[in-house]
Design an enzyme around this catalytic site. Structure first.
Site, PDB file in Angstrom:
ATOM      1  N   LYS A  99     -42.366 -33.647  -7.761  1.00  0.00           N
ATOM      2  CA  LYS A  99     -41.394 -34.168  -9.342  1.00  0.00           C
ATOM      3  C   LYS A  99     -40.493 -33.951  -8.698  1.00  0.00           C
ATOM      4  CE  LYS A  99     -44.026 -33.550 -12.647  1.00  0.00           C
ATOM      5  NZ  LYS A  99     -44.056 -34.492 -13.691  1.00  0.00           N
ATOM      6  N   ARG A 107     -37.807 -38.912  -4.020  1.00  0.00           N
ATOM      7  CA  ARG A 107     -39.735 -38.856  -4.106  1.00  0.00           C
ATOM      8  C   ARG A 107     -40.387 -40.511  -4.190  1.00  0.00           C
ATOM      9  NH1 ARG A 107     -37.810 -36.587 -10.743  1.00  0.00           N
ATOM     10  NH2 ARG A 107     -39.585 -36.877 -11.152  1.00  0.00           N
ATOM     11  N   GLY A 127     -36.301 -39.377 -12.657  1.00  0.00           N
ATOM     12  CA  GLY A 127     -37.669 -40.288 -11.783  1.00  0.00           C
ATOM     13  C   GLY A 127     -38.007 -40.508 -13.540  1.00  0.00           C
ATOM     14  N   ASP A 132     -45.426 -29.956 -16.546  1.00  0.00           N
ATOM     15  CA  ASP A 132     -44.003 -29.487 -16.270  1.00  0.00           C
ATOM     16  C   ASP A 132     -43.824 -28.082 -16.913  1.00  0.00           C
ATOM     17  OD1 ASP A 132     -43.093 -32.030 -16.173  1.00  0.00           O
ATOM     18  OD2 ASP A 132     -42.601 -31.671 -18.012  1.00  0.00           O
ATOM     19  N   LYS A 167     -36.796 -33.828 -24.601  1.00  0.00           N
ATOM     20  CA  LYS A 167     -36.770 -34.853 -23.679  1.00  0.00           C
ATOM     21  C   LYS A 167     -37.836 -36.996 -23.328  1.00  0.00           C
ATOM     22  CE  LYS A 167     -35.637 -34.919 -18.179  1.00  0.00           C
ATOM     23  NZ  LYS A 167     -36.383 -34.425 -17.695  1.00  0.00           N
TER      24      LYS A 167
END
Length: 433
Positions: free
Chosen positions: A345, A124, A96, A318, A15
């Site tokens: 997050k 966020r 994001g 993550d 990603k």
């Protein structure tokens, strides 16, 4: 209890690298071909925003090296100032990464832009985005609470900057680097704690250690030549499959062509140190990134995980949801600190973990930058409904535990996994013996 075996060749493309390959392609002069681009919702949001800014691009399915098809993206650009006003807010959806890194690029364009997202993204915090861009001369407006919509008054007269990251963040580092590419002069980004380094690797930026800190030099207005990118498999996605194997005795899963960049693969070191039966094979370097195959076997005894070193936390930020769930199900406890970034997050991941682990009978104690879990899993009701909080990593972490242990867990929103791992459930089905 189920057993899982097989070879995984359909793991989602990375990603982080997919985002950056597309953005660098849009800043480069010439034609950029990206092979094995991610089909996840977040990466498609980046392509959508680039297209809305007038960057010509195409996307098609082509034969993959292991059979099946992979995604190829071709981007054509004339360089740093190829972007055009969109005439409408730029929709980042849940990404994001798209919003933050595009902000850096748009700060250097001679027009105004507005970045928006879905309900989750619009909550966020974006103050860390606005600060350095304002210091460089761009106008940035946020809501009263410091969130999107983000309105950017870009300028061709950005000033170079010396910017010290207050907390480890690859996204903030990248947006400053992308903005600095448009500035008149040389910028420096100082990292007290190393975060994932794909942006500087892919841009070929000079980085060195100075007084224990990492200093990245970004030359302004340098011509970026288009080049091809090959995106390896996503290590964050691999983490879920490795955890599946470790939690299910008798399982054996080989995962091919995974990115093993040292800033991304620390979760493997943590799992191995805890007793996980994991080996790395066929290690090699492709396009500046370390790549290899991961073999994970179930059946070993896993020690409780305790993660506190800021540098390690930054490299597994993550993967912490999956590491937490793995540790609790395997050993009954888990502890993490210096992980306040998890509260910013897709959701407040520390709180999301605590809420759901408590539903499973665990004792959870939160702190501003961490949590402590004890007592083991002892659910009183069946099924246990896990609240996903619109967060793909929370959903997948508990889905892995349910599959591996047979516990009756129901996800509040299983579709959210499509953000990063569209074939997640199909892959689990294919591995179950």
């Amino acid at each position: 209890m189920s057993v899982f075996k097989g070879e995984v060749t359909t793991l989602p493309p990375d990603k982080s690298i997919s985002h950056r390959a597309a953005l660098i392609g849009a800043l480069a002069e010439g034609v950029t071909e990206i092979t094995n681009f991610s089909g996840g919702f977040d990466n498609q949001s980046t392509l959508g925003v680039l297209g809305a800014c007038g960057i010509p691009l195409t996307q098609e399915e082509v034969p993959g090296p292991w059979g099946g098809t992979i995604r190829r993206v071709v981007i054509e650009s004339k360089g740093l100032w190829s972007f055009r006003p969109s005439g409408a807010p730029l929709e980042c959806n849940n990404s994001g990464s798209t919003m933050r890194m595009m902000a850096g690029i748009l700060a250097g364009q001679p027009f105004g832009s507005e970045l928006v997202g879905d309900g989750s993204l619009m909550k966020r915090p974006m103050q860390r985005v606005a600060g350095p861009l304002r210091d460089m001369g761009a106008g940035v407006e946020l809501s009263e609470s410091g969130t999107a919509p983000m309105r950017i008054a870009g300028t061709k007269e950005l000033r170079p900057i010396v910017y010290r990251l207050p907390v480890p963040s690859a996204q903030v580092k990248s947006l400053v680097a992308f903005a600095a590419l448009h500035a008149e002069g040389e910028s420096r980004i100082i990292e007290p704690v190393l975060s994932r380094d794909h942006t500087e690797l892919m841009l070929g930026l000079e980085a060195s250690e100075v007084d224990g800190e990492r200093v990245i030099v970004v030359p302004g207005r340098r011509r970026i030549e288009a080049r091809p990118f090959l995106v390896p498999a996503d290590p964050s996605a691999a983490c879920f499959i490795v955890a599946l194997a470790l939690l299910a005795p008798g399982s054996e899963i080989m995962i091919r062509d995974v990115c093993l960049n040292p800033t991304r693969a620390a979760f493997l070191d943590i799992m191995i140190a805890a007793g996980g039966q994991i080996t790395i094979e066929n290690r090699r370097t492709v396009g500046g990134e370390d790549i290899g195959d991961i073999l994970a076997r179930g059946g070993g005894v896993l020690e409780p995980l305790s993660i506190s070193d800021p540098g390690v936390v930054a490299r597994v930020i993550d993967e912490i949801p999956m590491l937490a769930v793995l540790s609790v199900f395997a050993s009954g406890s888990f502890e993490v600190s210096n992980a306040g970034e998890l509260r910013t997050k897709e959701c407040d991941r520390l709180n999301a973990l605590a809420v759901n682990l408590q539903r499973l009978g665990c004792l959870c104690e939160e702190s501003p930058d961490g949590m402590r879990v004890s007592g083991g899993v002892r659910a009183q009701h069946s099924p246990v409904v896990v609240e996903c909080f619109d967060d793909h990593r929370i959903a997948m972490s508990f889905a892995i535990a349910a599959r591996a242990t047979g516990m009756d867990i129901e996800l509040s929103d299983s579709a959210v996994v499509g953000v990063s791992f569209p074939n997640f459930f199909a892959l689990l089905e294919s591995l179950e013996v």
